[in-house]
Design a protein around this motif. Structure first.
Motif, PDB file in Angstrom:
ATOM      1  N   ILE A 552       9.887  -3.406  15.698  1.00  0.00           N
ATOM      2  CA  ILE A 552       9.408  -4.792  15.778  1.00  0.00           C
ATOM      3  C   ILE A 552       8.609  -5.005  17.062  1.00  0.00           C
ATOM      4  O   ILE A 552       7.553  -5.652  17.061  1.00  0.00           O
ATOM      5  N   LEU A 553       9.112  -4.462  18.164  1.00  0.00           N
ATOM      6  CA  LEU A 553       8.379  -4.548  19.427  1.00  0.00           C
ATOM      7  C   LEU A 553       7.005  -3.903  19.292  1.00  0.00           C
ATOM      8  O   LEU A 553       5.993  -4.469  19.743  1.00  0.00           O
ATOM      9  N   PHE A 554       6.941  -2.743  18.664  1.00  0.00           N
ATOM     10  CA  PHE A 554       5.669  -2.049  18.474  1.00  0.00           C
ATOM     11  C   PHE A 554       4.704  -2.881  17.625  1.00  0.00           C
ATOM     12  O   PHE A 554       3.514  -2.988  17.939  1.00  0.00           O
ATOM     13  N   ILE A 555       5.222  -3.463  16.550  1.00  0.00           N
ATOM     14  CA  ILE A 555       4.360  -4.244  15.642  1.00  0.00           C
ATOM     15  C   ILE A 555       3.699  -5.398  16.387  1.00  0.00           C
ATOM     16  O   ILE A 555       2.476  -5.586  16.350  1.00  0.00           O
ATOM     17  N   PHE A 556       4.515  -6.207  17.086  1.00  0.00           N
ATOM     18  CA  PHE A 556       3.965  -7.363  17.799  1.00  0.00           C
ATOM     19  C   PHE A 556       3.078  -6.929  18.957  1.00  0.00           C
ATOM     20  O   PHE A 556       2.067  -7.571  19.254  1.00  0.00           O
ATOM     21  N   THR A 645      -0.645  -6.781   9.132  1.00  0.00           N
ATOM     22  CA  THR A 645       0.726  -6.554   9.601  1.00  0.00           C
ATOM     23  C   THR A 645       1.437  -5.509   8.756  1.00  0.00           C
ATOM     24  O   THR A 645       2.231  -4.717   9.280  1.00  0.00           O
ATOM     25  N   LEU A 646       1.159  -5.473   7.454  1.00  0.00           N
ATOM     26  CA  LEU A 646       1.785  -4.477   6.580  1.00  0.00           C
ATOM     27  C   LEU A 646       1.369  -3.066   6.988  1.00  0.00           C
ATOM     28  O   LEU A 646       2.216  -2.159   7.099  1.00  0.00           O
ATOM     29  N   LEU A 647       0.075  -2.869   7.233  1.00  0.00           N
ATOM     30  CA  LEU A 647      -0.414  -1.536   7.608  1.00  0.00           C
ATOM     31  C   LEU A 647       0.110  -1.107   8.980  1.00  0.00           C
ATOM     32  O   LEU A 647       0.521   0.044   9.164  1.00  0.00           O
ATOM     33  N   ILE A 648       0.086  -2.044   9.929  1.00  0.00           N
ATOM     34  CA  ILE A 648       0.624  -1.719  11.257  1.00  0.00           C
ATOM     35  C   ILE A 648       2.112  -1.389  11.144  1.00  0.00           C
ATOM     36  O   ILE A 648       2.609  -0.429  11.749  1.00  0.00           O
ATOM     37  N   GLY A 649       2.818  -2.176  10.329  1.00  0.00           N
ATOM     38  CA  GLY A 649       4.249  -1.944  10.147  1.00  0.00           C
ATOM     39  C   GLY A 649       4.555  -0.608   9.518  1.00  0.00           C
ATOM     40  O   GLY A 649       5.538   0.056   9.881  1.00  0.00           O
ATOM     41  N   ILE A 650       3.731  -0.178   8.573  1.00  0.00           N
ATOM     42  CA  ILE A 650       3.933   1.127   7.934  1.00  0.00           C
ATOM     43  C   ILE A 650       3.813   2.243   8.967  1.00  0.00           C
ATOM     44  O   ILE A 650       4.640   3.163   9.027  1.00  0.00           O
ATOM     45  N   LEU A 651       2.795   2.182   9.804  1.00  0.00           N
ATOM     46  CA  LEU A 651       2.564   3.225  10.818  1.00  0.00           C
ATOM     47  C   LEU A 651       3.687   3.251  11.855  1.00  0.00           C
ATOM     48  O   LEU A 651       4.208   4.312  12.212  1.00  0.00           O
ATOM     49  N   THR A 652       4.047   2.062  12.355  1.00  0.00           N
ATOM     50  CA  THR A 652       5.086   2.033  13.399  1.00  0.00           C
ATOM     51  C   THR A 652       6.455   2.393  12.834  1.00  0.00           C
ATOM     52  O   THR A 652       7.257   3.047  13.514  1.00  0.00           O
ATOM     53  N   SER A 653       6.733   1.993  11.587  1.00  0.00           N
ATOM     54  CA  SER A 653       8.031   2.325  10.997  1.00  0.00           C
ATOM     55  C   SER A 653       8.150   3.820  10.726  1.00  0.00           C
ATOM     56  O   SER A 653       9.228   4.402  10.857  1.00  0.00           O
ATOM     57  N   LEU A 654       7.039   4.450  10.366  1.00  0.00           N
ATOM     58  CA  LEU A 654       7.055   5.905  10.190  1.00  0.00           C
ATOM     59  C   LEU A 654       7.402   6.592  11.512  1.00  0.00           C
ATOM     60  O   LEU A 654       8.240   7.506  11.559  1.00  0.00           O
ATOM     61  N   PHE A 655       6.770   6.150  12.584  1.00  0.00           N
ATOM     62  CA  PHE A 655       7.015   6.765  13.884  1.00  0.00           C
ATOM     63  C   PHE A 655       8.460   6.550  14.329  1.00  0.00           C
ATOM     64  O   PHE A 655       9.142   7.480  14.768  1.00  0.00           O
ATOM     65  N   THR A 656       8.938   5.314  14.219  1.00  0.00           N
ATOM     66  CA  THR A 656      10.294   5.029  14.713  1.00  0.00           C
ATOM     67  C   THR A 656      11.357   5.702  13.854  1.00  0.00           C
ATOM     68  O   THR A 656      12.366   6.179  14.383  1.00  0.00           O
TER      69      THR A 656
END
Length: 1013
Positions: A552-556, A645-656
């Motif tokens: 969540i921190l990464f997304i924002f 936000t969906l695309l950013i969330g996909i990338l950051t969630s993969l990393f985390t």
């Protein structure tokens, strides 16, 4: 996992960067909170107009501290510039889409040609454009080609002196076309730059302006802006500045006398016709009851005149016939020697000008005044009167001096303290200005400063010819009006008119409510997921929760760093991402549990679990990401925010999920500590499940078939509740002090607008009102007329004493009136509908191709696409069947298309995970029958399928309950998740199985033969 140290360092640095980016938002927020507290203390609610006073006080406070250091050299202005952008639905503001008139540009390029072929083509193009998806220029070329022997390079069309360097008379139409396309593109680019310069000086933070393709459309978003009339004037004003000599009042007075006498004679003639009709009519009509002011003086056809008169007489009251039709409309005469000819009430201005522009009246002008034209002056603030000026025109209707010579313009104050606008001209303009002012001085006359056909001032020259090119516009300006006028003059004129074809206005209080509901849904969904993960996976779930918070921190942080705009659907996209990001951890943990069940050590099980889950995680997120990319490409406004936000969330969630979670798990287990990846309640859950899914597929086919047939039947009979996005029209969200019944209110609205709909929107004291009344017409007058009619129609249900201004600006502290409004023209509505269709189709094609490349069998692609079609048809069918009685808005709009594409992405996510496991079983158990492999894969992924669906549903239900404006959007996603989970088990896999059976058997035989060899 290799390079743990590098991953750890990257994660820490990236987290610090995100905190740094978000710190600007925090600093800006704290200072704005201080400004709000200061304004509330200075102007309590007991003060009259406290809302506006507070707004001014807040702005002045922030201006005063704008350059003061907050921390480490960062000022409020710096923080505001770099804070996380909030969209209109969260901050309030105005969004418009402008259509630059390509017709005007063509007419200008052709020097306003009178050639019949050119004007015939323009008229035909106007008609075709109503239902065409082509650009204006392409349809113009088509219509022009239909005219026999029509030549674009004719001297009287485009082979003129202005285009002599580009077009010559011997060029063919095909040679001229690319030149015109380039010229039009240059003009639109020029219009874009002019608008950008105006918007930059408008005074709102984080404005957004962008061209939309090659259509000549320009998007303007102004978060925080509240004055729609000011914005409309700013963006649509062509800023056509002209300087004209004017006649004195006494020079025009004789013409007004002659005009009055002629009009009087004409009206008396019509009266006589009417009396003759009355004598022979069964019902005698009293001629003294006809309001002759309403008679169209230009009517020459006797039958039409009689029809108008009888229609008037039907509704007439005891109004005496006018003695002097022109002079009776005049409420004040200009002074002798002055430029004002007469003063007229605004309500009579159109009728007065119609009299003066009557061809017969114009024919009365003496030869030396034959090019005289009339123009209204700029109305004084809150005045109901307009001054009339008589301008000295010429044969070409071209002014001696125009705004093209202006090099600078500023809002200043006169010696008396009044707001003025000063202008500086270039050398050529200065010379002409000196000539004009010298002539005016010698003749004791005035020069009119005309902007967009309105006379802003007509000063006299008392000190002789003015050299240096400096001039001044005076008038009854407010400071904002003066600033805007200087702004548009400095930015330059638009090369063509700009019409607002789509607009949206969101009140600030509605935006704050959206923020509150978004934060509430976000917090509840997050807490539910955090608790569920710990309940299901124990300490491992706690590590996943930490990774989720980091995500969540990464997304924002990324949103703030990219200066992306956060919208309410964007918040929904983040919350949905949170639900779906759990899926990666669930996949990993389920694989680790499987490896542990095989007897592997914890270290090996963790290693193999992460490795084996990677393929499914990547495939699932790539398919969802593809639909997100399509949304990003075709979407505008809220949809683009959701996709971002969906695309950013996909990338950051993969990393985390892949790296951050792994760091915690490996760190915990390096000292030999045991990690069970389950709790006592979930340890044996789904462990020995052995469901024969394929055996139930025929029943599933029948159930799905019945639901789809019922849905399709409803689509053909009930249809869908299409929003203004798709059909065009105006929609208003209106809040009342008390609860209202929509069916009762709708009757009054239908009486006012002929066709209108009213639906409860959220709470019972709020309605969403939609009408197509005058949807084809644009302009400030039309918008004002409709909002006035709306106010009058709703007055019985509104608070006593509520004024129109309070109603129209319902986002203030009174919390009643119009909270949100939107207008969509029919042309752009067709474009939106077509774009929605192609976006869904494109996502299906892209996903089909991706799965085909990834799994190497068309049967897998067919199964996935069949499931997606199944899911989309069922969602559409349910909406069609239920929209008439559901207690929340279920309109089909752009947000719904975002929901459909999200359903597609989610369904594919689920299906691809199952297909990955089936492919794995194919490779591991080559001798096993196909149906056992398929059933085994379905059973082994069942825990993951249900777990992911449950966490996602928890998120969606939380948003559905608390985010009232998004209920229809969330409802479609809830249905989509349930149907998507079902279809991956009972539609996608069985369809794949039924089509691949023969291929699968052949593969098994080939494998057996290879083993024998």
């Amino acid at each position: 996992m290799q390079n743990k140290g590098l991953v750890r360092v990257f994660a820490i640095l990236f987290g610090l960067v995100c905190i740094y980016q978000l710190s600007y938002t925090y600093m800006a927020y704290t200072k704005e909170a201080e400004a709000e507290a200061y304004a509330q203390q200075k102007y309590p609610e007991s003060v009259e107009d406290y809302s506006k006073l507070r707004e001014t006080a807040e702005r002045n406070y922030l201006d005063s501290i704008g350059k003061e250091e907050i921390f480490a050299g960062i000022t409020y202005n710096d923080a505001k510039d770099k804070e996380l952008n909030k969209g209109l639905d969260l901050k309030g503001g105005i969004n418009v889409i402008l259509q630059i008139s390509v017709k005007d540009i063509l007419s200008g390029l052709a020097n306003k040609s009178k050639a019949p072929s050119f004007n015939q083509a323009l008229l035909a193009t106007d008609e075709v454009q109503k239902n065409s998806q082509n650009t204006y220029i392409e349809d113009f070329f088509i219509e022009f080609e239909k005219i026999p022997d029509a030549k674009l390079a004719s001297p009287d069309i485009f082979a003129n002196k202005n285009l002599s360097d580009d077009i010559t008379y011997d060029m063919t139409n095909e040679q001229v076309k690319p030149v015109l396309r380039r010229k039009i593109d240059e003009s639109i680019a020029s219009a874009f730059e002019v608008l950008r310069k105006r918007i930059d000086k408008f005074g709102v933070t984080q404005p957004n302006i962008q061209r939309l393709g090659e259509s000549g459309r320009i998007l303007v978003e102004l978060p925080g802006a509240k004055d729609i009339d000011r914005v409309r004037s700013l963006v649509t004003s062509t800023a056509q500045l002209e300087f004209w000599d004017v006649y004195k009042m006494e020079e025009v007075f004789n013409h007004l006398i002659a005009a009055n006498n002629l009009i009087k004679e004409e009206l008396e003639g019509v009266e006589k016709i009417k009396e003759k009709v009355a004598e022979t009519s069964e019902a005698v009509v009293d001629s003294t009851q006809v309001d002759t002011a309403k008679v169209d003086s230009t009517t020459t056809d006797a039958d039409a005149a009689i029809e108008n008169l009888l229609e008037d007489a039907e509704d007439s009251t005891d109004i005496e016939a006018q003695v002097n039709p022109l002079f009776d409309l005049i409420v004040g005469q200009g002074r002798q020697g002055g430029p004002v000819v007469a003063t007229v009430e605004k309500k009579n201005a159109d009728q007065f000008m119609a009299y003066l522009n009557d061809p017969k009246v114009k024919a009365l002008l003496p030869v030396e005044q034959r090019y005289m034209k009339f123009a209204w002056g700029k109305p004084e603030n809150d005045s109901e009167f307009l001054d009339l000026y008589a301008i000295k025109g010429n044969r070409d209707n071209e002014p001696e001096l125009s705004g093209g010579v202006i090099t600078d313009a500023r809002q200043e104050y006169s010696q008396l303290g009044k707001v003025t606008v000063t202008m500086q001209m270039d050398g050529k303009g200065a010379k002409k200005w000196e000539e004009m002012t010298g002539r005016a001085f010698n003749q004791s006359s005035q020069i009119a400063v005309v902007l967009d056909d309105i006379v802003y001032s007509a000063p006299g020259v008392t000190t002789g010819a003015i050299s240096g090119g400096r001039s001044e516009i005076t008038g009854d300006f407010s400071i904002e009006e003066g600033q805007d006028l200087a702004n548009v003059l400095r930015a330059g004129k638009l090369p063509a008119s700009a019409d607002i074809i789509q607009s949206e206005v969101v009140g600030p209080s509605l935006g704050q409510e959206a923020i509150d509901s978004g934060i509430m849904s976000f917090a509840i969904a997050l807490v539910l997921i955090l608790i569920w993960m710990v309940f299901y996976y124990g300490k491992a779930g706690l590590f996943a929760d930490v990774a989720l918070v980091v995500n969540i921190l990464f997304i924002f942080g990324v949103l703030a760093g990219l200066k992306a705009v956060l919208t309410l659907p964007g918040i929904a996209g983040i919350v949905l991402t949170i639900g779906m990001s759990v899926d990666a951890n669930v996949l990993i943990f389920e694989r680790i549990r499987e490896e542990l069940a095989k007897g592997k050590s914890q270290v090996d099980a963790i290693k193999d679990g992460f490795s084996n889950a990677l393929s499914s995680i990547l495939d699932a997120n790539i398919t969802t990401g593809l639909t997100g990319l399509i949304l990003l490409v075709i979407g505008t406004g809220p949809i683009k925010g959701f996709a971002t936000t969906l695309l950013i969330g996909i990338l950051t969630s993969l990393f985390t999920a892949i790296f951050v979670t792994r760091l915690f798990i490996d760190g915990y287990g390096k000292n030999g500590k045991e990690l069970a990846f389950s709790t006592g309640a979930t340890k044996n859950l789904f462990k020995n499940v052995n469901i024969n899914f394929l055996k139930k597929r025929k029943v599933a086919y029948i159930i799905s078939g019945i639901i789809i047939v019922a849905g399709i039947g409803s689509l053909f009979t009930n249809g869908l509740d299409q929003g203004v996005d798709f059909v065009g029209g105006r929609t208003y969200t209106v809040r009342f002090a008390k609860d209202v019944v929509p069916t009762v209110v709708e009757k009054d609205l239908v009486a006012a607008f002929e066709s209108a709909q009213a639906k409860t929107y959220g709470t019972n004291n709020q309605l969403k009102i939609t009408t197509k009344y005058k949807v084809d017409e644009t302009g400030e007058e039309i918008d004002a007329e409709i909002s006035n009619k709306l106010f009058i129609a709703l007055k019985p249900y509104l608070t006593d004493g509520l004024t129109y201004d309070q109603f129209a600006n319902g986002g203030d502290d009174k919390q009643v009136g119009i909270m949100h409004s939107m207008k969509v023209g029919p042309t752009i509505a067709d474009d939106i509908k077509q774009a929605a269709f192609w976006s869904v189709l494109a996502s299906l094609i892209v996903v089909f191709l991706y799965i085909l490349l990834r799994f190497r069998r068309w049967q897998f692609s067919l199964g996935a696409v069949a499931a997606v079609f199944h899911d989309v048809l069922i969602v559409l069918g349910i909406f069609s069947l239920t929209y008439k009685f559901m207690p929340f808005n279920m309109e089909i709009d752009q947000a719904f298309i975002a929901a459909i594409l999200t359903v597609i992405g989610y369904s594919l996510n689920d299906t691809v995970v199952v297909f990955d496991r089936i492919r794995e079983f194919f490779n591991e158990h080559t001798g096993r029958p196909l149906d056992k492999n398929v059933n085994g894969a379905l059973n082994s992924t069942l825990s993951r399928t249900l777990n992911t669906s449950l966490t996602t549903l928890l998120v969606l239900i939380a948003i559905f309950i608390f985010a009232v404006p998004l209920r229809g959007f969330m409802f479609s996603l809830i249905i989509g998740v349930i149907i998507g989970t079902y279809s991956s088990l009972f539609i996608a896999t069985p369809v794949m199985y039924d089509t691949v059976r023969k291929v699968g058997l052949k593969t098994k035989e080939k494998v057996t033969e290879e083993k024998k060899k």
